[in-house]
Design a protein around this motif. Structure first.
Motif, mmCIF file in Angstrom:
data_model
loop_
_atom_site.group_PDB
_atom_site.id
_atom_site.type_symbol
_atom_site.label_atom_id
_atom_site.label_comp_id
_atom_site.label_asym_id
_atom_site.label_seq_id
_atom_site.Cartn_x
_atom_site.Cartn_y
_atom_site.Cartn_z
ATOM 1 N N MET A 163 32.866 -16.196 54.591
ATOM 2 C CA MET A 163 34.076 -15.390 54.766
ATOM 3 C C MET A 163 34.178 -14.871 56.194
ATOM 4 S SD MET A 163 34.011 -13.323 51.140
ATOM 5 C CE MET A 163 35.350 -12.218 51.603
ATOM 6 N N GLY A 164 33.039 -14.425 56.729
ATOM 7 C CA GLY A 164 33.042 -13.955 58.104
ATOM 8 C C GLY A 164 33.350 -15.067 59.084
ATOM 9 N N ALA A 165 32.806 -16.254 58.817
ATOM 10 C CA ALA A 165 33.062 -17.401 59.694
ATOM 11 C C ALA A 165 34.535 -17.772 59.662
ATOM 12 C CB ALA A 165 32.203 -18.589 59.271
ATOM 13 N N GLU A 166 35.146 -17.737 58.486
ATOM 14 C CA GLU A 166 36.565 -18.073 58.385
ATOM 15 C C GLU A 166 37.428 -17.020 59.075
ATOM 16 O OE1 GLU A 166 37.244 -18.795 54.197
ATOM 17 O OE2 GLU A 166 37.183 -20.954 54.597
ATOM 18 N N ASP A 167 37.005 -15.754 59.029
ATOM 19 C CA ASP A 167 37.713 -14.711 59.770
ATOM 20 C C ASP A 167 37.716 -15.035 61.257
ATOM 21 O OD1 ASP A 167 38.269 -13.270 57.516
ATOM 22 O OD2 ASP A 167 36.694 -11.776 57.812
ATOM 23 N N ALA A 168 36.553 -15.434 61.752
ATOM 24 C CA ALA A 168 36.442 -15.740 63.176
ATOM 25 C C ALA A 168 37.206 -17.006 63.535
ATOM 26 C CB ALA A 168 34.967 -15.895 63.570
ATOM 27 N N ALA A 169 37.280 -17.942 62.578
ATOM 28 C CA ALA A 169 37.970 -19.203 62.854
ATOM 29 C C ALA A 169 39.459 -18.978 63.070
ATOM 30 C CB ALA A 169 37.737 -20.188 61.706
ATOM 31 N N GLY A 170 40.034 -18.029 62.365
ATOM 32 C CA GLY A 170 41.461 -17.756 62.524
ATOM 33 C C GLY A 170 42.294 -18.653 61.629
ATOM 34 N N THR A 171 43.381 -18.100 61.123
ATOM 35 C CA THR A 171 44.240 -18.822 60.188
ATOM 36 C C THR A 171 44.824 -20.073 60.828
ATOM 37 O OG1 THR A 171 44.825 -16.734 59.155
ATOM 38 C CG2 THR A 171 46.228 -18.615 58.666
ATOM 39 N N GLY A 172 44.528 -21.225 60.232
ATOM 40 C CA GLY A 172 45.141 -22.478 60.652
ATOM 41 C C GLY A 172 44.554 -23.097 61.899
ATOM 42 N N LYS A 173 43.635 -22.406 62.578
ATOM 43 C CA LYS A 173 43.098 -22.949 63.820
ATOM 44 C C LYS A 173 41.901 -23.860 63.582
ATOM 45 C CE LYS A 173 44.622 -19.124 66.759
ATOM 46 N NZ LYS A 173 44.193 -18.054 67.694
ATOM 47 N N THR A 174 40.998 -23.444 62.719
ATOM 48 C CA THR A 174 39.787 -24.211 62.436
ATOM 49 C C THR A 174 39.509 -24.155 60.946
ATOM 50 O OG1 THR A 174 38.868 -23.637 64.614
ATOM 51 C CG2 THR A 174 37.339 -24.486 62.976
ATOM 52 N N SER A 175 39.132 -25.288 60.375
ATOM 53 C CA SER A 175 38.762 -25.355 58.961
ATOM 54 C C SER A 175 37.243 -25.397 58.847
ATOM 55 C CB SER A 175 39.362 -26.604 58.308
ATOM 56 O OG SER A 175 40.768 -26.579 58.372
ATOM 57 N N VAL A 176 36.724 -24.810 57.756
ATOM 58 C CA VAL A 176 35.291 -24.795 57.511
ATOM 59 C C VAL A 176 34.987 -25.666 56.296
ATOM 60 C CG1 VAL A 176 33.275 -23.363 57.055
ATOM 61 C CG2 VAL A 176 35.150 -22.447 58.436
ATOM 62 N N LEU A 177 34.134 -26.671 56.474
ATOM 63 C CA LEU A 177 33.714 -27.550 55.385
ATOM 64 C C LEU A 177 32.358 -27.082 54.883
ATOM 65 C CD1 LEU A 177 34.652 -31.011 56.983
ATOM 66 C CD2 LEU A 177 36.071 -29.510 55.563
ATOM 67 N N LEU A 178 32.259 -26.746 53.597
ATOM 68 C CA LEU A 178 31.043 -26.164 53.024
ATOM 69 C C LEU A 178 30.263 -27.193 52.223
ATOM 70 C CD1 LEU A 178 29.290 -23.663 52.349
ATOM 71 C CD2 LEU A 178 30.819 -23.247 50.407
ATOM 72 N N CYS A 179 28.945 -27.268 52.467
ATOM 73 C CA CYS A 179 28.041 -28.152 51.712
ATOM 74 C C CYS A 179 26.830 -27.342 51.256
ATOM 75 C CB CYS A 179 27.558 -29.314 52.582
ATOM 76 S SG CYS A 179 28.851 -30.404 53.182
ATOM 77 N N ASP A 180 26.339 -27.622 50.052
ATOM 78 C CA ASP A 180 25.173 -26.933 49.500
ATOM 79 C C ASP A 180 23.977 -27.868 49.515
ATOM 80 O OD1 ASP A 180 23.340 -25.411 48.184
ATOM 81 O OD2 ASP A 180 24.436 -25.280 46.299
ATOM 82 N N ALA A 181 22.958 -27.516 50.313
ATOM 83 C CA ALA A 181 21.758 -28.357 50.422
ATOM 84 C C ALA A 181 20.742 -28.055 49.335
ATOM 85 C CB ALA A 181 21.119 -28.180 51.790
ATOM 86 N N ARG A 182 20.960 -27.003 48.564
ATOM 87 C CA ARG A 182 20.111 -26.674 47.403
ATOM 88 C C ARG A 182 18.629 -26.516 47.760
ATOM 89 N NH1 ARG A 182 22.660 -30.822 42.838
ATOM 90 N NH2 ARG A 182 24.849 -30.382 43.326
ATOM 91 N N GLY A 183 18.359 -26.026 48.961
ATOM 92 C CA GLY A 183 16.977 -25.798 49.344
ATOM 93 C C GLY A 183 16.189 -27.052 49.625
ATOM 94 N N ASP A 184 16.845 -28.172 49.768
ATOM 95 C CA ASP A 184 16.194 -29.473 49.944
ATOM 96 C C ASP A 184 16.438 -29.967 51.368
ATOM 97 O OD1 ASP A 184 15.594 -32.238 50.003
ATOM 98 O OD2 ASP A 184 15.959 -32.428 47.861
ATOM 99 N N ALA A 185 15.364 -30.192 52.137
ATOM 100 C CA ALA A 185 15.500 -30.618 53.528
ATOM 101 C C ALA A 185 16.158 -31.987 53.634
ATOM 102 C CB ALA A 185 14.125 -30.647 54.204
ATOM 103 N N LEU A 186 15.854 -32.897 52.700
ATOM 104 C CA LEU A 186 16.471 -34.229 52.743
ATOM 105 C C LEU A 186 17.968 -34.148 52.453
ATOM 106 C CD1 LEU A 186 13.771 -36.442 50.982
ATOM 107 C CD2 LEU A 186 14.323 -36.333 53.420
ATOM 108 N N ARG A 187 18.322 -33.306 51.486
ATOM 109 C CA ARG A 187 19.740 -33.131 51.180
ATOM 110 C C ARG A 187 20.462 -32.498 52.370
ATOM 111 N NH1 ARG A 187 22.563 -33.012 46.284
ATOM 112 N NH2 ARG A 187 20.590 -33.225 45.179
ATOM 113 N N GLU A 188 19.780 -31.592 53.061
ATOM 114 C CA GLU A 188 20.372 -30.992 54.249
ATOM 115 C C GLU A 188 20.675 -32.067 55.294
ATOM 116 O OE1 GLU A 188 19.083 -27.190 56.692
ATOM 117 O OE2 GLU A 188 17.920 -28.928 57.367
#
Length: 359
Positions: free
Chosen positions: A89-114
């Motif tokens: 949420m803080g990152a999206e606040d800093a990104a600004g409306t419509g200027k930058t999109s944030v793509l979220l991925c969950d690595a589930r604590g796994d280095a290979l998945r990361e």
């Protein structure tokens, strides 16, 4: 630009703006994208033409011209989202409306998945990456990548990287100062997993304040799991060993909820007999506790905002290194306050003995 009556007017193009301003399409593009190679008077002429024509540049085209995608990737290891969602949420606040999109991925604590998610995000041509850990301890860096990386909550152990973390030592100091101000002098600590650096940092903050005040900790800190079950068991141990305790500092809100449960079951009044504090300020726990829980807020949204700001600066070529520490704050609620007897000595509830705990 005139059209026959009744015919919808087509949107203005970059070529239309360039023609009206009397410049090339390339110069118009540079002017609208804020490039430094364009003279101020030329830029003003292009901007004026764009305004006259109500020109709205195509976002995708603008990103292609700038060589950027307008997206950043956020990879989290926090399975429940307890820590990553406020950071996001803080990152999206800093990104600004419509200027930058944030793509979220969950690595589930796994280095290979990361690594898989990082490569997938790079394939999407993200402009930068933010890596959010599940625990606030140093981690191995990702290594050399074609885009800037910022580590949030869990810092990189490479001092050349950019990291943003919370101040766990300050969290411990804040609760200790608050409890001393409430007249508490018999203060015990019950915290989480001893393998977490954050657990030791919070204890260090408490201990430093109490030592400076000439009070000292009551007993040694008890380490266990980050759970309500451990909070109940640890509170029983504290009361058995130190029946005159008048405050218990808990390493998390989960632990504090368990401490509150045991105090209530054994007839100890909170905060009149024993004050209790938590850490995390997870409102679903803190506000529904009985009584509501005084807790430390790590300001995770600010961690996200600062991490995103560092990332955007790096994308623009202003790369920094090192670890930035975001201060936390204490949120006082009903679980702390002055002792009912004004301090000094434990007063057991009428007709109730302090419970004994074996083992």
């Amino acid at each position: 630009m005139t059209t026959p009556a009744g015919t919808p007017r087509r949107p203005a193009t970059l070529s239309d703006v360039a023609r009206l301003a009397g410049v090339s399409v390339a110069t118009a593009s540079k002017s609208l994208n804020g490039r430094q190679q364009v003279r101020a008077e030329t830029r003003a002429r292009v901007l004026s033409a764009a305004e006259q024509l109500s020109f709205s540049p195509n976002v995708l085209a603008r990103h292609l011209l700038s060589g950027r995608s307008g997206t950043i990737g956020l990879v989290t290891h926090d399975l429940e989202g307890r820590f990553s969602i406020p950071v996001l949420m803080g990152a999206e606040d800093a990104a600004g409306t419509g200027k930058t999109s944030v793509l979220l991925c969950d690595a589930r604590g796994d280095a290979l998945r990361e690594q898989y998610h990082v490569q997938a995000l790079l394939g999407r041509r993200v402009d930068g990456l933010m890596i959010v850990g599940a625990r606030p301890d140093p981690r191995a860096p990702l290594g050399e990548l074609p885009v800037p990386v910022v580590y949030a909550y869990a810092p990189s152990d490479d001092p050349a990287d950019m990291s943003v973390v919370t101040d766990n030592v300050l969290g411990g100091r804040l609760v200790a100062e608050h409890l001393l101000a409430c007249g508490r002098t018999r203060i015990a600590v019950v915290t989480g997993d001893a393998t977490y650096g954050a657990a030791h940092d919070r204890v260090a903050g408490v201990r430093a304040v109490l030592d400076d005040a000439g009070v000292g900790l009551t007993g040694e800190p008890l380490y266990g799991s980050w759970s309500e079950e451990w909070g109940r068991a640890a509170a029983a141990l504290v009361l058995a060993q130190h029946p005159d305790v008048d405050a218990i500092v808990s390493g998390s809100d989960h632990i504090a909820r368990g401490v509150l449960d045991h105090l209530r079951e054994t007839g100890r009044r909170v905060p009149e007999d024993v004050a209790v504090t938590g850490h995390d300020n997870w409102e679903i726990l803190a506000l529904n506790a009985r009584p509501q829980l005084t807790s430390v807020d790590m300001d995770l949204e600010e961690v996200g905002r600062r991490a995103a700001a560092l990332l955007f600066d790096a994308i623009e070529g202003r790369v920094r290194s090192g670890t930035e520490v975001v201060p936390c704050r204490l949120v006082p609620r009903a679980s702390t306050g002055p002792r009912a007897d004004g301090g000094g000595g434990h007063r057991s509830p009428p007709g109730q003995d302090v419970p004994s705990v074996s083992g």
